[in-house]
Design a protein around this motif. Sequence first.
Motif, PDB file in Angstrom:
ATOM      1  N   ARG A   1      -1.433  13.186   8.659  1.00  0.00           N
ATOM      2  CA  ARG A   1      -2.596  12.881   7.856  1.00  0.00           C
ATOM      3  C   ARG A   1      -2.326  13.298   6.409  1.00  0.00           C
ATOM      4  O   ARG A   1      -2.063  14.461   6.120  1.00  0.00           O
ATOM      5  CB  ARG A   1      -3.780  13.671   8.417  1.00  0.00           C
TER       6      ARG A   1
ATOM      7  N   GLN B   1       0.818  -1.203   0.000  1.00  0.00           N
ATOM      8  CA  GLN B   1       0.000   0.000   0.000  1.00  0.00           C
ATOM      9  C   GLN B   1       0.853   1.255   0.000  1.00  0.00           C
ATOM     10  O   GLN B   1       0.469   2.268  -0.559  1.00  0.00           O
ATOM     11  CB  GLN B   1      -0.901   0.002   1.245  1.00  0.00           C
ATOM     12  N   ASP B   2       1.969   1.175   0.640  1.00  0.00           N
ATOM     13  CA  ASP B   2       2.829   2.342   0.725  1.00  0.00           C
ATOM     14  C   ASP B   2       3.329   2.716  -0.670  1.00  0.00           C
ATOM     15  O   ASP B   2       3.940   1.896  -1.344  1.00  0.00           O
ATOM     16  CB  ASP B   2       4.009   2.004   1.638  1.00  0.00           C
TER      17      ASP B   2
ATOM     18  N   GLY C   1       3.211  11.590   0.647  1.00  0.00           N
ATOM     19  CA  GLY C   1       3.600  10.616   1.661  1.00  0.00           C
ATOM     20  C   GLY C   1       5.035  10.161   1.567  1.00  0.00           C
ATOM     21  O   GLY C   1       5.416   9.164   2.169  1.00  0.00           O
TER      22      GLY C   1
ATOM     23  N   HIS D   1      -3.599   2.654   6.360  1.00  0.00           N
ATOM     24  CA  HIS D   1      -4.983   2.992   6.019  1.00  0.00           C
ATOM     25  C   HIS D   1      -5.886   2.623   7.187  1.00  0.00           C
ATOM     26  O   HIS D   1      -6.373   1.507   7.254  1.00  0.00           O
ATOM     27  CB  HIS D   1      -5.407   2.229   4.767  1.00  0.00           C
TER      28      HIS D   1
ATOM     29  N   GLY E   1      -6.117   6.913  -3.436  1.00  0.00           N
ATOM     30  CA  GLY E   1      -5.770   6.224  -2.191  1.00  0.00           C
ATOM     31  C   GLY E   1      -5.718   4.714  -2.277  1.00  0.00           C
ATOM     32  O   GLY E   1      -4.882   4.153  -2.985  1.00  0.00           O
ATOM     33  N   GLN E   2      -6.580   4.042  -1.569  1.00  0.00           N
ATOM     34  CA  GLN E   2      -6.545   2.591  -1.597  1.00  0.00           C
ATOM     35  C   GLN E   2      -7.844   2.078  -2.179  1.00  0.00           C
ATOM     36  O   GLN E   2      -8.853   2.773  -2.172  1.00  0.00           O
ATOM     37  CB  GLN E   2      -6.306   2.039  -0.191  1.00  0.00           C
TER      38      GLN E   2
ATOM     39  N   SER F   1      -8.102   8.838   4.079  1.00  0.00           N
ATOM     40  CA  SER F   1      -7.935   7.417   4.323  1.00  0.00           C
ATOM     41  C   SER F   1      -6.477   7.005   4.503  1.00  0.00           C
ATOM     42  O   SER F   1      -6.180   5.836   4.686  1.00  0.00           O
ATOM     43  CB  SER F   1      -8.523   6.626   3.151  1.00  0.00           C
ATOM     44  N   ARG F   2      -5.555   7.958   4.418  1.00  0.00           N
ATOM     45  CA  ARG F   2      -4.160   7.568   4.498  1.00  0.00           C
ATOM     46  C   ARG F   2      -3.424   8.375   5.553  1.00  0.00           C
ATOM     47  O   ARG F   2      -3.490   9.603   5.570  1.00  0.00           O
ATOM     48  CB  ARG F   2      -3.483   7.755   3.141  1.00  0.00           C
TER      49      ARG F   2
ATOM     50  N   VAL G   1       2.986   4.247   5.108  1.00  0.00           N
ATOM     51  CA  VAL G   1       1.629   4.773   4.974  1.00  0.00           C
ATOM     52  C   VAL G   1       0.640   3.696   5.388  1.00  0.00           C
ATOM     53  O   VAL G   1       0.760   2.557   4.945  1.00  0.00           O
ATOM     54  CB  VAL G   1       1.342   5.190   3.520  1.00  0.00           C
TER      55      VAL G   1
ATOM     56  N   SER H   1      -4.431  12.081   3.696  1.00  0.00           N
ATOM     57  CA  SER H   1      -5.768  12.256   3.146  1.00  0.00           C
ATOM     58  C   SER H   1      -6.711  11.588   4.126  1.00  0.00           C
ATOM     59  O   SER H   1      -6.282  11.091   5.169  1.00  0.00           O
ATOM     60  CB  SER H   1      -5.868  11.603   1.768  1.00  0.00           C
TER      61      SER H   1
END
Lengths: 347, 347
Positions: free
Chosen positions: B142, A102-103, A157, B165, A344-345, B146-147, B163, B144
């Motif tokens: 923070r 995810q990163d 990020g 979630h 995002g995810q 969700s992240r 990162v 976003s």
Amino acid sequence: MVSLTPRAERLLKALIEQYIADGLPVGSRTLVKQAGLEFSPATVRNIMSDLEELGLIRSPHTSAGRVPTERGYRFFVNTLLAVKPLNTEDVASLEDRFLADQDPQQLIESVSGLLSQVTRLAGVVRVPRRAGAGFLQLDFLRLSASRVLVILVTQDGQVMNRVIHPKRPYSPAELQQAANVFNSAYAGRSLEEVRRSLVAALQRDSEDMQNILRSAVEMAHQVFAGEERGESPLYVSGESNLFAFPELSDTEKLRRLFDAFTAKQDLLHLLDQSMVSQGVQIFIGAESGYEALESCSVVTAPYEVDGQIVGTVGVIGPKRMSYDRVISIVDVTARLLSGALSHGQPS
Amino acid sequence: MVSLTPRAERLLKALIEQYIADGLPVGSRTLVKQAGLEFSPATVRNIMSDLEELGLIRSPHTSAGRVPTERGYRFFVNTLLAVKPLNTEDVASLEDRFLADQDPQQLIESVSGLLSQVTRLAGVVRVPRRAGAGFLQLDFLRLSASRVLVILVTQDGQVMNRVIHPKRPYSPAELQQAANVFNSAYAGRSLEEVRRSLVAALQRDSEDMQNILRSAVEMAHQVFAGEERGESPLYVSGESNLFAFPELSDTEKLRRLFDAFTAKQDLLHLLDQSMVSQGVQIFIGAESGYEALESCSVVTAPYEVDGQIVGTVGVIGPKRMSYDRVISIVDVTARLLSGALSHGQPS
DNA sequence: CCTGGCACTCGGAAAGCGGGAGTGCTAAGA
DNA sequence: TCTTAGCACTCCCGCTTTCCGAGTGCCAGG
């Protein structure tokens, strides 16, 4: 560009595909048999002779078959190649690989490994130049009297950090204050802007500048300096896959190639070059302009974050590679990566 | 261990040095000439015969000279080798290289490059397992809705980030508070302690735990999980130097070797192994226990931070390497690195 | 116990030798 | 005019042969 009779095109295509498949010079007889052509070897020889005059193929020596020249490959990928879209299960299996990480930073790194695994060639990834990213936050952390850790975070990020040695000790409170000043001044601006502004601030007569802020600026400047001089943002994977190709097994060539992989300079330039235009790009042999890559082909595609091209993924292999397959894979991978980075995810 | 007559020892030493120098099997005649021995080739042949029976040397075939066996190299480094301390200007030039970089993380990384450059072999560095380091600070940022970016800083200035979630969105204030709670609870403890404490906290009935703190714990746990499963802390440089050695130019061996360099698993084990004892260690050929390294030798030395061994530096090359030179270099490098890491900065 | 001498062995480079794959050319046929 | 079969020719590749030299082991004499 040259124009060929349909027959000659068909022949050239068959010849190159055959050569890509087994790496042996291909002669008229075998070509007729293999490609199921309805005319005779003698005819094939005549056509081959034409193709040779056009510089699309050549014989390694008088009595071997023909092999494609770089021009031949170029013509092949430009006009002969029908890039078959990857079948859905291949795409699905690629997609799976994108969910694991995810990163974003890690994801990007892992893509070079992914590419090298599915193509069985070397995979490369050019990661975004951080200077373009948005500045989010700067932190100063006191490690000891003489060492301060600077942490810089971008909006996407990414984290850069660096230990600096300020000229005089600072208390945690001072550091906190400096960071606050800095953050409120620059929040949301792009790193490039921040950088320019910093340079200006440093050149300006700074006598009246608060000492602490001046230090903040200097510290941050050091971070940028570190960024500037390298840590080249490029990942290469699966180099050892290239051992499998006899045409690369000349030790000297191999050495050059691997030096290029570690020096990274040339690769960086090449990948940057391919960032200017959209879609898949192909560099065949000397087209790349780098000696170390002259017996290789490079297939690249830029990827984007929110519509903005930020980096490039690619594959390096011998000129004799399955361009159709590799092109699809690189293309799909770039798209998937763009997708994964842009929103995002998934879940 | 075997004991040899002084003459035999002298002979063996000369032979191995000669072989190291040019990689050719060395015969009695050349040995006499080259080493300026005061006895005849025939005598040398007799002694060689003895050495061969002892398994210290062997002939590749009936009528070639002799080459050292692994036992021969082992005996050589154990009892014949006078490790000449590096002359002062060499040490000085190494020291120079340590001043350039200040950031410990970067310094450690650069050492593998340094080693490969001065030895013209491959350099490796095992970086400290971060779990042992002291915890300094945790930050939640923070990115976003969700992240969330988690940044973890150790007392020696290493930064890990990741990162995550979270299941529900958190406001910046909540994140700040969570970080505060976390930091005050764990400041100064070792990462290993923090980790253990986290696991316990997660297993404990957490109904009464504040939701936000629980998230903090979970986040931090994710960071550790990421640490755990990899990002193998090992740097290899100068692999391409190994192309220069004809004894490694067998493509299959090379492939194995380079696979080992990228897989890293075996190298990690080997370097960890050498962390248990102090001082330089040498693995000759199969002694390392890894097939890919069987035609290589590995010279390693652990380095320390404040008296505590935390990692290993090393060099990988063909068995035929200048052990005296390499040993000194690895030794000095480890010492210099220890020094540079133990007390802030020199100036 | 050392040493010169000598026969012997063996790998490696150079040379020789088909065989085969492939070509270009030519001449005949469509 | 284009295709095709036939044929002589070329040249690489893999094979053996030869030869040379470096190196050995052994023996006999100092």
